[in-house]
Design a protein around this motif. Structure first.
Motif, short mmCIF file in Angstrom:
data_model
loop_
_atom_site.label_atom_id
_atom_site.label_comp_id
_atom_site.label_asym_id
_atom_site.label_seq_id
_atom_site.Cartn_x
_atom_site.Cartn_y
_atom_site.Cartn_z
N GLY A 82 0.82 -1.20 0.00
CA GLY A 82 0.00 0.00 0.00
C GLY A 82 0.85 1.25 0.00
N MET A 83 0.47 2.22 0.80
CA MET A 83 1.15 3.52 0.83
C MET A 83 1.16 4.06 2.25
SD MET A 83 0.04 7.06 -1.16
CE MET A 83 -1.58 7.16 -0.38
N TYR A 84 2.32 4.58 2.66
CA TYR A 84 2.41 5.33 3.91
C TYR A 84 2.40 6.82 3.60
CZ TYR A 84 3.67 1.51 7.13
OH TYR A 84 3.66 0.39 7.92
N VAL A 85 1.66 7.58 4.39
CA VAL A 85 1.72 9.04 4.35
C VAL A 85 2.04 9.51 5.76
CG1 VAL A 85 0.48 11.20 3.94
CG2 VAL A 85 0.08 9.22 2.45
N VAL A 86 3.09 10.31 5.89
CA VAL A 86 3.48 10.87 7.19
C VAL A 86 3.26 12.38 7.14
CG1 VAL A 86 5.28 11.06 8.93
CG2 VAL A 86 5.23 9.06 7.41
N ALA A 87 2.51 12.89 8.10
CA ALA A 87 2.18 14.32 8.12
C ALA A 87 2.34 14.87 9.52
CB ALA A 87 0.75 14.54 7.62
N VAL A 88 2.56 16.19 9.60
CA VAL A 88 2.78 16.86 10.88
C VAL A 88 1.84 18.04 11.02
CG1 VAL A 88 4.46 18.05 12.35
CG2 VAL A 88 5.21 16.20 10.84
N ARG A 89 1.23 18.15 12.19
CA ARG A 89 0.43 19.32 12.54
C ARG A 89 1.18 20.12 13.59
NH1 ARG A 89 -5.23 18.71 15.66
NH2 ARG A 89 -3.81 18.56 17.41
N GLU A 90 1.36 21.41 13.36
CA GLU A 90 2.14 22.24 14.27
C GLU A 90 1.34 22.73 15.48
OE1 GLU A 90 5.27 22.75 14.00
OE2 GLU A 90 5.84 22.44 11.92
N LYS A 91 0.08 23.11 15.27
CA LYS A 91 -0.72 23.74 16.32
C LYS A 91 -2.06 23.04 16.45
CE LYS A 91 1.37 28.28 15.45
NZ LYS A 91 1.13 29.67 15.05
N PRO A 92 -2.69 23.06 17.63
CA PRO A 92 -2.26 23.73 18.87
C PRO A 92 -1.10 23.02 19.56
CG PRO A 92 -4.27 22.50 19.23
CD PRO A 92 -4.01 22.46 17.76
N GLU A 93 -0.85 21.75 19.26
CA GLU A 93 0.35 21.09 19.72
C GLU A 93 0.87 20.24 18.57
OE1 GLU A 93 -3.01 18.53 20.12
OE2 GLU A 93 -2.65 20.30 21.35
N GLU A 94 2.17 19.97 18.59
CA GLU A 94 2.77 19.23 17.48
C GLU A 94 2.32 17.77 17.51
OE1 GLU A 94 6.94 19.74 15.37
OE2 GLU A 94 7.14 18.60 17.24
N ILE A 95 1.75 17.34 16.38
CA ILE A 95 1.25 15.97 16.26
C ILE A 95 1.76 15.36 14.95
CG2 ILE A 95 -0.81 14.54 15.94
CD1 ILE A 95 -0.58 15.54 18.75
N TYR A 96 2.24 14.14 15.05
CA TYR A 96 2.65 13.38 13.86
C TYR A 96 1.59 12.33 13.57
CZ TYR A 96 7.47 15.15 14.16
OH TYR A 96 8.59 15.94 14.19
N LEU A 97 1.32 12.12 12.30
CA LEU A 97 0.42 11.05 11.87
C LEU A 97 1.16 10.15 10.87
CD1 LEU A 97 -3.03 12.74 11.13
CD2 LEU A 97 -2.33 11.50 13.18
N ILE A 98 1.09 8.85 11.09
CA ILE A 98 1.55 7.88 10.10
C ILE A 98 0.33 7.10 9.65
CG2 ILE A 98 3.02 5.89 9.64
CD1 ILE A 98 4.91 6.84 11.80
N CYS A 99 -0.02 7.24 8.38
CA CYS A 99 -1.23 6.63 7.83
C CYS A 99 -0.84 5.52 6.86
CB CYS A 99 -2.06 7.66 7.07
SG CYS A 99 -2.37 9.17 7.97
N ASN A 100 -1.52 4.40 6.94
CA ASN A 100 -1.30 3.30 6.01
C ASN A 100 -2.58 3.11 5.19
OD1 ASN A 100 -0.19 1.15 4.67
ND2 ASN A 100 -0.39 -0.30 6.36
N ILE A 101 -2.42 3.18 3.87
CA ILE A 101 -3.57 3.11 2.97
C ILE A 101 -3.33 2.00 1.96
CG2 ILE A 101 -4.93 4.38 1.27
CD1 ILE A 101 -3.83 6.94 2.69
N LYS A 102 -4.33 1.14 1.77
CA LYS A 102 -4.25 0.06 0.79
C LYS A 102 -5.53 0.02 -0.01
CE LYS A 102 -1.24 -2.79 3.71
NZ LYS A 102 -1.05 -4.10 4.38
N ASN A 103 -5.37 -0.04 -1.32
CA ASN A 103 -6.52 -0.08 -2.22
C ASN A 103 -7.51 1.05 -1.96
OD1 ASN A 103 -5.61 -2.54 -3.45
ND2 ASN A 103 -6.40 -3.67 -1.67
N GLY A 104 -6.95 2.23 -1.64
CA GLY A 104 -7.78 3.40 -1.42
C GLY A 104 -8.48 3.45 -0.09
N GLU A 105 -8.22 2.48 0.79
CA GLU A 105 -8.88 2.43 2.09
C GLU A 105 -7.84 2.56 3.21
OE1 GLU A 105 -12.11 2.31 2.58
OE2 GLU A 105 -12.64 2.10 0.46
N THR A 106 -8.18 3.34 4.23
CA THR A 106 -7.28 3.51 5.36
C THR A 106 -7.25 2.25 6.20
OG1 THR A 106 -7.81 5.88 5.43
CG2 THR A 106 -6.79 4.93 7.39
N GLN A 107 -6.04 1.73 6.43
CA GLN A 107 -5.87 0.52 7.22
C GLN A 107 -5.59 0.83 8.69
OE1 GLN A 107 -6.31 -2.52 5.53
NE2 GLN A 107 -6.97 -1.00 4.03
#
Length: 222
Positions: A82-107
Motif C-alpha cells: 500500500g502507501m504510507y503518508v506521514v504528516a505533521v500538525r504544528e498547532k495547537p500542539e505538534e502531532i505526527y500522523l503515520i497513515c497506512n492506505i491500501k486499495n484506497g482504504e485507510t488501514q
C-alpha cells in the motif's frame, strides 16, 4: 448597436490542503503530492469516524504538512502492499500522523506527539521512537522479510545540524531536512537484524550525533 457587458468570471477558490514537503525526494515510488494529500484526507476522516467521546479532533488537511509518502510493504501481519503518508500538525500542539492506505482504504493511523521534551539529555538528532513501522516489517517475519523493502526514518534535528545520513543493511541515504525535521528513505535488499544507523553532522562536517552512542535508541530490531 447595443452591447451587453459580459459578467466577470467568478474567481476560482484558492486551493486548500496540506503543505508540501520541502523536497521532491520526500514523495517516493511515483506517489504524487495530490495522491498523498488525498490519502491524508482519508486518514483524518478515518480517525474522526472512530473517535471516542473526549478524543481530540484530528483537524483538517489544511492543518498539516506532508513530510513523507512512500509505498508500504505487506507482511504476514498485514498482507498487501500500500502507501504510507506521514504528516505533521504544528498547532495547537505538534502531532505526527503515520497513515497506512491500501486499495484506497485507510488501514490504520498512528498519531503521536513530539517526544523531545520528555528526554532531558536529548542530543542534536532525535530519531522518532514511534516511527519504527516505517523501517520494520512484522517481528513474526524476522529473518524472512519481503524484499525489496522500502524503508523510511523520521526524526527531529537542532539548527546546528546541517546533514544527516542513514545506513540500513545494504542501503544508505542522505536525509532531507524539513523545518527542523529529518526524513530519510531507501530500499533494502537483504535481511537485517540491526536498526538503521543514523549520523548527524554540523556545517563544518563534524560528527555531532551517532545513533550507536544514543542510549535511548534501540539498535537491535525486535
Amino acid at each position: 448597436v447595443s452591447a451587453t457587458r459580459a459578467p466577470s468570471p467568478t474567481p476560482s477558490p484558492t486551493p486548500s490542503g496540506p503543505a508540501r514537503p520541502a523536497t521532491d525526494g520526500q514523495l517516493l515510488d511515483g506517489i504524487t503530492f495530490e495522491r498523498a494529500a488525498d490519502g491524508l484526507e482519508k486518514c483524518l476522516a478515518y480517525q474522526r469516524s472512530g473517535a471516542m467521546a473526549g478524543d481530540t479532533d484530528p483537524g483538517t488537511p489544511e492543518d498539516y504538512g506532508i513530510i513523507l509518502a512512500m509505498r508500504s510493504t505487506g507482511d504476514s501481519n498485514t498482507p498487501g502492499d500500500g502507501m504510507y503518508v506521514v504528516a505533521v500538525r504544528e498547532k495547537p500542539e505538534e502531532i505526527y500522523l503515520i497513515c497506512n492506505i491500501k486499495n484506497g482504504e485507510t488501514q490504520g493511523v498512528t498519531g503521536f506527539g513530539n517526544d523531545a521534551d520528555a528526554i532531558p539529555d536529548e542530543g542534536p538528532v532525535l530519531i522518532d521512537p514511534n516511527g519504527g513501522k516505517l523501517y520494520q516489517q512484522s517481528f513474526l517475519d524476522r529473518g524472512n522479510w519481503k524484499l525489496p523493502f522500502r524503508w523510511g526514518v523520521i526524526g527531529t534535528v537542532e539548527p546546528s545540524v546541517a546533514k544527516v545520513t542513514v545506513s540500513y543493511g545494504d542501503s544508505s541515504a542522505e536525509a532531507a531536512l524539513d523545518h527542523g525535521r529529518f526524513v530519510a528513505s531507501g530500499v533494502l535488499n537483504e535481511q537485517v537484524t540491526l536498526a538503521p544507523h543514523v549520523k548527524g553532522y554540523d556545517a563544518g562536517g563534524k560528527l555531532v550525533y551517532d545513533s550507536d552512542e544514543d542510549k535511548y535508541y534501540q539498535r537491535t530490531l525486535p
